[in-house]
Design an enzyme around this catalytic site. Structure first.
Site, PDB file in Angstrom:
ATOM      1  N   HIS A 189     -28.068  30.188  40.457  1.00  0.00           N
ATOM      2  CA  HIS A 189     -27.249  29.348  39.210  1.00  0.00           C
ATOM      3  C   HIS A 189     -27.569  29.410  38.162  1.00  0.00           C
ATOM      4  CE1 HIS A 189     -23.399  26.922  38.632  1.00  0.00           C
ATOM      5  NE2 HIS A 189     -23.601  27.974  37.438  1.00  0.00           N
ATOM      6  N   LEU A 190     -27.653  29.549  37.394  1.00  0.00           N
ATOM      7  CA  LEU A 190     -28.014  30.154  35.536  1.00  0.00           C
ATOM      8  C   LEU A 190     -28.799  28.878  35.082  1.00  0.00           C
ATOM      9  CD1 LEU A 190     -29.700  31.853  33.863  1.00  0.00           C
ATOM     10  CD2 LEU A 190     -27.158  31.897  32.798  1.00  0.00           C
ATOM     11  N   HIS A 191     -29.504  28.141  35.263  1.00  0.00           N
ATOM     12  CA  HIS A 191     -30.113  26.863  35.039  1.00  0.00           C
ATOM     13  C   HIS A 191     -31.165  27.185  33.938  1.00  0.00           C
ATOM     14  CE1 HIS A 191     -31.731  27.798  38.527  1.00  0.00           C
ATOM     15  NE2 HIS A 191     -32.892  25.935  38.124  1.00  0.00           N
ATOM     16  N   PHE A 192     -31.862  26.513  33.432  1.00  0.00           N
ATOM     17  CA  PHE A 192     -33.081  25.865  32.229  1.00  0.00           C
ATOM     18  C   PHE A 192     -33.506  24.643  32.258  1.00  0.00           C
ATOM     19  CE2 PHE A 192     -31.029  28.947  29.548  1.00  0.00           C
ATOM     20  CZ  PHE A 192     -32.315  30.297  29.656  1.00  0.00           C
TER      21      PHE A 192
END
Length: 437
Positions: A236-239
């Site tokens: 799940h897109l994350h930085f």
């Protein structure tokens, strides 16, 4: 199909083993069962147009420096969650030292990160994988783990709304705690959270990450990204981001200029560092820098090449690091000695911050040992040049020109000290907010 077994990092207190029953909610999550009528703090920032000022980020000139973003908001909220007992351990009690040697690798003994977790199998030969809502994702975190929404301002003012509605249809980006922190202030930036994007960089999400680095305005606040196959465990897109008040070894590595793009972005190759990588810096605008890096990341994703990214120097310098450690591990090409350390060389380790799980490894930490581990992460020189050719071909097809521009690289920019003064409040609509600049 290549797979490895590793202990997944627990980033939320609601993260479950996939085999466990997750029926029912019973908490304030970010899904449909709980989100209706929910409110969260909202921080709106002014987009920076240019990054080539000798004194700092253009867009802030002729004004007071921005509020001490990290100190007053992010770290204040983070400390509040620490007081409430939301973290799995006290990261401030973890031993840390700078390893003697030329490069100044940093070692941390963090025995709490993988406690009470069993190894899980991860596929490492596919960088792009579809989002799976049945697995843990960030809509399943508790609302108490979210610090604030992070969005560009609609009226060109930096503002903070302590109790703002959540606009699910417009899918805000949010900043949440990592309950297994590596360092003080360790947070997650989750772009457009309700779109449930898989872990893959796009232009919009990467610009958001650069915006956060620029807004923080502190050189010791860095953001990092791990692709699938390069030790990201949640699709799940994350930085990630945290504060560490010493230079990372990668930031001190010498570089050799390769080219300057038409948009003013200088691209260099790192020298005398165990992991081969590219450095992007400058640009006529923050968008120029963001597009050059994100187009390069998209190229790696399309070509199924795992990679890590470090955003440094308040968003003015970005390190792009293709890697192959997990692939080597799956093929049985990593020594048992290195595997026994349980170090997963993701963006922070590659940057020189070695997170060690065993006291023995911490006590015996040396520059030679750190170098030996990171050398296994790096592509070979031949493969690195092949990957570079793919990247430059992709950039040439984008909006950044063909790499033959004659823009002169700008000198390094000075860091403006953070202003810790108080700020007035104002009412916008029916919301009271702080005017931060």
């Amino acid at each position: 199909m290549l797979r490895i077994k590793r202990v997944p990092t627990v980033v939320s207190n609601y993260q479950k083993e996939e085999a466990e029953d997750q029926k029912g909610c019973g908490r304030n999550c970010l899904r449909n069962c709980c989100i209706k009528g929910a409110k969260l703090p909202l921080y709106t920032y002014k987009r920076i147009n240019k990054i080539v000022s000798g004194k700092g980020l253009l867009g802030h000139e002729d004004k007071e420096p921005p509020v001490a973003f990290l100190d007053s908001l992010l770290l204040g909220e983070w400390e509040d969650r620490m007081q409430r007992g939301l973290f799995r351990y006290d990261v401030t009690a973890c031993e840390t030292k700078v390893i003697p040697g030329e490069h100044g690798f940093i070692a941390q003994l963090n025995e709490g990160r993988h406690l009470k977790k069993r190894p899980t199998e991860f596929r490492v030969d596919k960088v792009l994988q579809p989002f799976d809502g049945n697995k843990f994702n960030f809509t399943k975190v508790g609302q108490e783990e979210v610090l604030f929404q992070f969005e560009p301002s609609e009226d060109d003012e930096v503002q903070f709304f302590p109790d703002a509605p959540i606009d699910v249809e417009n899918s805000p980006s949010v900043v949440a705690i990592n309950v297994s922190p590596i360092e003080y202030g360790h947070v997650l930036l989750i772009p457009r959270i309700f779109e449930c994007l898989p872990q893959r960089i796009d232009r919009e999400s990467f610009l958001l990450a650069l915006d956060m680095a620029a807004e923080a305005a502190n050189p010791y606040f860095r953001l990092g990204y791990n692709s699938l196959g390069a030790f990201a465990t949640i699709n799940h897109l994350h930085f990630q981001a945290y504060y560490l008040a010493v230079p990372f070894p990668i930031e001190k590595a010498p570089t050799k200029k390769i080219t300057t793009l038409d948009g003013g972005v200088k691209i260099s190759e790192m020298l005398n560092y165990p992991v081969r990588g590219l450095v992007f810096e400058g640009g006529n605008t923050l968008q120029d820098l963001s597009d050059a890096v994100s187009d390069s990341c998209i190229c790696l994703q399309v070509n199924n090449i795992p990679y890590n990214v470090l955003i440094s120097d308040c968003g003015k310098r970005v390190f792009l690091l293709p890697q192959c450690y997990a692939e080597k591990q799956a093929l049985g090409e990593v020594s048992a000695e290195l595997l026994d350390t349980q170090v997963n060389p993701a963006v922070w380790e590659i940057s020189g911050h070695m997170v060690l799980k065993r006291k023995k490894d911490y006590e015996e930490a040396s520059e030679e040992n750190a170098w030996r581990l990171l050398a296994e992460v790096s592509l070979s020189e031949e493969r690195f040049q092949e990957v570079n050719a793919l990247i430059f071909e992709a950039i040439a097809g984008g909006d950044n020109g063909n790499g033959n521009g004659n823009v002169t690289p700008q000198p390094p920019e000075e860091f403006n000290p953070i202003d810790k003064s108080s700020h007035p409040t104002m009412v916008v609509g029916n919301q009271e907010c702080l005017v931060l600049q």
